[in-house]
Design a protein around this motif. Structure first.
Motif, PDB file in Angstrom:
ATOM      1  N   ALA A   1      42.717  48.909  34.010  1.00  0.00           N
ATOM      2  CA  ALA A   1      43.567  48.653  32.843  1.00  0.00           C
ATOM      3  C   ALA A   1      42.780  47.905  31.776  1.00  0.00           C
ATOM      4  CB  ALA A   1      44.799  47.869  33.261  1.00  0.00           C
ATOM      5  N   ALA A   2      42.025  46.885  32.209  1.00  0.00           N
ATOM      6  CA  ALA A   2      41.218  46.125  31.255  1.00  0.00           C
ATOM      7  C   ALA A   2      40.146  46.989  30.628  1.00  0.00           C
ATOM      8  CB  ALA A   2      40.610  44.914  31.955  1.00  0.00           C
ATOM      9  N   TYR A   3      39.570  47.898  31.433  1.00  0.00           N
ATOM     10  CA  TYR A   3      38.475  48.746  30.960  1.00  0.00           C
ATOM     11  C   TYR A   3      38.934  49.675  29.835  1.00  0.00           C
ATOM     12  CZ  TYR A   3      34.749  52.259  31.133  1.00  0.00           C
ATOM     13  OH  TYR A   3      33.742  53.127  30.813  1.00  0.00           O
ATOM     14  N   VAL A   4      40.151  50.225  29.963  1.00  0.00           N
ATOM     15  CA  VAL A   4      40.646  51.158  28.946  1.00  0.00           C
ATOM     16  C   VAL A   4      41.480  50.445  27.871  1.00  0.00           C
ATOM     17  CG1 VAL A   4      40.614  53.078  30.547  1.00  0.00           C
ATOM     18  CG2 VAL A   4      42.708  51.766  30.286  1.00  0.00           C
ATOM     19  N   GLY A   5      41.648  49.126  28.033  1.00  0.00           N
ATOM     20  CA  GLY A   5      42.343  48.366  27.008  1.00  0.00           C
ATOM     21  C   GLY A   5      43.844  48.371  27.124  1.00  0.00           C
ATOM     22  N   LEU A   6      44.379  48.636  28.315  1.00  0.00           N
ATOM     23  CA  LEU A   6      45.820  48.608  28.501  1.00  0.00           C
ATOM     24  C   LEU A   6      46.339  47.176  28.470  1.00  0.00           C
ATOM     25  CD1 LEU A   6      46.416  51.183  31.379  1.00  0.00           C
ATOM     26  CD2 LEU A   6      46.934  51.484  28.975  1.00  0.00           C
ATOM     27  N   VAL A   7      47.513  46.995  27.910  1.00  0.00           N
ATOM     28  CA  VAL A   7      48.201  45.713  27.940  1.00  0.00           C
ATOM     29  C   VAL A   7      49.377  45.840  28.897  1.00  0.00           C
ATOM     30  CG1 VAL A   7      49.464  43.978  26.637  1.00  0.00           C
ATOM     31  CG2 VAL A   7      47.532  45.172  25.577  1.00  0.00           C
TER      32      VAL A   7
END
Length: 221
Positions: free
Chosen positions: A213-219
Motif C-alpha cells: 500500500a505504501a509502495y503504490v501510495g494508497l491511503v
C-alpha cells in the motif's frame, strides 16, 4: 488440435540422480581449470585452494570444507555436495546443473552472475546467499535457513522457495516467471517491484499488504 496451455505457477522440473561408481580421490591434487569426472571427495579441507574454472562432472563432495576456496567460473554438473562448510564461499560466475546441495553450512556465499539449472538446495543454514544477476531455471530451495537471500537482478523461471526461514529477501530488479515463495517466512523484503511474476500465499499477502500500500501510495483509513 493445439494442446491447451498449462495454467498456474509451474514448478521446478528436477530429475536428479545420485552419482554412482565413484572413485575416492585425494583432493590435494586439484588444480585450476581441471576437468574431473566420477570422483568422490570426503572430509577434505580445500580452504584457500584456487579451483577457478574447475569442472566437476558426476562428482560427490562429502563434508568438504571450502573456506575461501576460489571457485570463480567453476562447473558442477550431475554432482552432489553434502554437509559442505564455508564461512566464505567465493563462487561467482559458476555453473550448476543437475546438482544437489544438501545441508550446507555457509556464511557468506557469493554466487553472483551464476547459472543454475536443475539445482536443489535442501536443508542447512546460509547466512548470506548472493545470487545477484544470476540465471535460475528449475531451482528448488527448501527447508533452509537463510539470513539474507539476494535475488536482485535475477532472471528466474520455475523457481520454488519452500518452507524456508528468510531474514531479508531482496528482489530488486528481479525478472521472474513461475517463481513461487509460498510456505516460506521472511522478516524484510526489499525491491517490491521484483515481486512481479512471484506467487505468494494468502498469509504472505496479508503481511505484504502494508508495504505494498505504501509502495503504490494508497491511503488506508
Amino acid at each position: 488440435m493445439a494442446k491447451p496451455r498449462p495454467t498456474g505457477t509451474q514448478p521446478p522440473v528436477l530429475g536428479l540422480t545420485e552419482p554412482g561408481n565413484l572413485v575416492d580421490v585425494d583432493a590435494t591434487g586439484l588444480r585450476p581449470s581441471d576437468e574431473r569426472e566420477g570422483e568422490r571427495y570426503s572430509d577434505a579441507d580445500l580452504s584457500d585452494y584456487d579451483l577457478s574454472g574447475v569442472s566437476f562432472i558426476q562428482c560427490a563432495f562429502d563434508a568438504v570444507t571450502l573456506t575461501s576456496t576460489r571457485l570463480r567460473g567453476a562447473r558442477f554438473v550431475d554432482s552432489q555436495l553434502t554437509a559442505s562448510f564455508a564461512p566464505t564461499l567465493s563462487a561467482g560466475r559458476t555453473t550448476w546443473r543437475d546438482t544437489l546441495v544438501q545441508s550446507p553450512r555457509w556464511g557468506s556465499a557469493e554466487l553472483f552472475d551464476a547459472d543454475l539449472n536443475a539445482v536443489h538446495i535442501r536443508g542447512g543454514k546460509i547466512d548470506y546467499l548472493n545470487l545477484r544477476s544470476s540465471r535460475l531455471t528449475n531451482v528448488l530451495i527448501e527447508d533452509t535457513q537463510l539470513g539474507e537471500l539476494d535475488l536482485g537482478g535475477i532472471r528466474g523461471d520455475r523457481v520454488a522457495i519452500r518452507n524456508c526461514r528468510i531474514g531479508t529477501l531482496d528482489l530488486t530488479g528481479a525478472r521472474s516467471v513461475n517463481v513461487d515463495i509460498r510456505g516460506s517466512e521472511f522478516s524484510t523484503i526489499n525491491g517490491l517491484e521484483g515481486l512481479r511474476g512471484v506467487t505468494v500465499d494468502d498469509y504472505q499477502l496479508s503481511l505484504l499488504a502494508p508495504v505494498l500500500a505504501a509502495y503504490v501510495g494508497l491511503v488506508v483509513e
